[in-house]
Motif scaffolding. Sequence first.
Motif, mmCIF file in Angstrom:
data_model
loop_
_atom_site.group_PDB
_atom_site.id
_atom_site.type_symbol
_atom_site.label_atom_id
_atom_site.label_comp_id
_atom_site.label_asym_id
_atom_site.label_seq_id
_atom_site.Cartn_x
_atom_site.Cartn_y
_atom_site.Cartn_z
ATOM 1 N N GLY A 90 7.278 103.017 37.952
ATOM 2 C CA GLY A 90 5.850 103.115 38.263
ATOM 3 C C GLY A 90 5.535 102.562 39.643
ATOM 4 N N ARG A 91 4.510 103.118 40.286
ATOM 5 C CA ARG A 91 4.072 102.593 41.588
ATOM 6 C C ARG A 91 3.394 101.246 41.421
ATOM 7 N N HIS A 92 2.728 101.075 40.268
ATOM 8 C CA HIS A 92 2.041 99.818 39.961
ATOM 9 C C HIS A 92 2.403 99.403 38.536
ATOM 10 N N ALA A 93 2.375 98.104 38.297
ATOM 11 C CA ALA A 93 2.559 97.571 36.942
ATOM 12 C C ALA A 93 1.368 96.681 36.617
ATOM 13 N N ILE A 94 0.878 96.800 35.387
ATOM 14 C CA ILE A 94 -0.162 95.903 34.897
ATOM 15 C C ILE A 94 0.409 95.148 33.716
ATOM 16 N N VAL A 95 0.366 93.827 33.806
ATOM 17 C CA VAL A 95 0.953 92.966 32.779
ATOM 18 C C VAL A 95 -0.107 91.988 32.286
ATOM 19 N N SER A 96 -0.251 91.885 30.964
ATOM 20 C CA SER A 96 -1.115 90.839 30.404
ATOM 21 C C SER A 96 -0.288 90.008 29.440
ATOM 22 N N LEU A 155 -1.930 92.747 38.276
ATOM 23 C CA LEU A 155 -1.657 94.093 38.797
ATOM 24 C C LEU A 155 -0.648 93.905 39.922
ATOM 25 N N LEU A 156 0.518 94.545 39.789
ATOM 26 C CA LEU A 156 1.642 94.327 40.695
ATOM 27 C C LEU A 156 2.110 95.607 41.352
ATOM 28 N N ARG A 157 2.764 95.446 42.511
ATOM 29 C CA ARG A 157 3.536 96.531 43.105
ATOM 30 C C ARG A 157 4.749 95.905 43.783
ATOM 31 N N ARG A 158 5.699 96.750 44.119
ATOM 32 C CA ARG A 158 6.878 96.253 44.823
ATOM 33 C C ARG A 158 6.523 95.817 46.239
#
Length: 199
Positions: free
Chosen positions: A103-109, A195-198
Amino acid sequence: MRLDLRLIAEMVPHGQTVLDIGCGDGALLAHLSAEKGADARGIEIDMAQATQAVAAGLAVIQGDADHDLAFYPDGAFDYVILSRTLQAVERPREVLRQMLRIGRHAIVSFPNFGHWLLRWQLVSTGRMPVTETWHREWYETPNIHPCTIKDFFDLCRLEDYVVERWLAVDDQGLKAPWRRSPRLANLFGEQALFLLRRG
């Protein structure tokens, strides 16, 4: 819909491709498809919940975050979501790597193990804490890798992930006023979203 799922939905722009890992009965998928026009798919380890989601017309397969993400091609999704599941996977670091590969972005909770009430219960009783968020006894919980907000920031630095947005909230849905202070959020936030990205 659960609080963290509502907040996650706010982070996903309209018309994106989404993979929800540990999607449960598909409530977030259904919302993203209907309200955000998303091409939303899910993976769920629990066969009964995966079946329930499929019966509701959602694109969900039975699968395991620790092992099945490797089969997805690079860059297959705009957003990959992991809600309240990070602490229950066997290899959280590898799961995050796979999420940001596909994924281009990751959302983690995740629930924050650094919250003051958990610290107080541990110090005052000498026992594993039980709260509204951490609501199972230690011998019944699926959580094998609890972490704090501070731990998660440290892992993002170690892996060179860019934190595009983050927030800490309580279980009633109030966003924390300590948004600019990870230290205070670590003490007072009951759950966190990133909300993350590389890098």
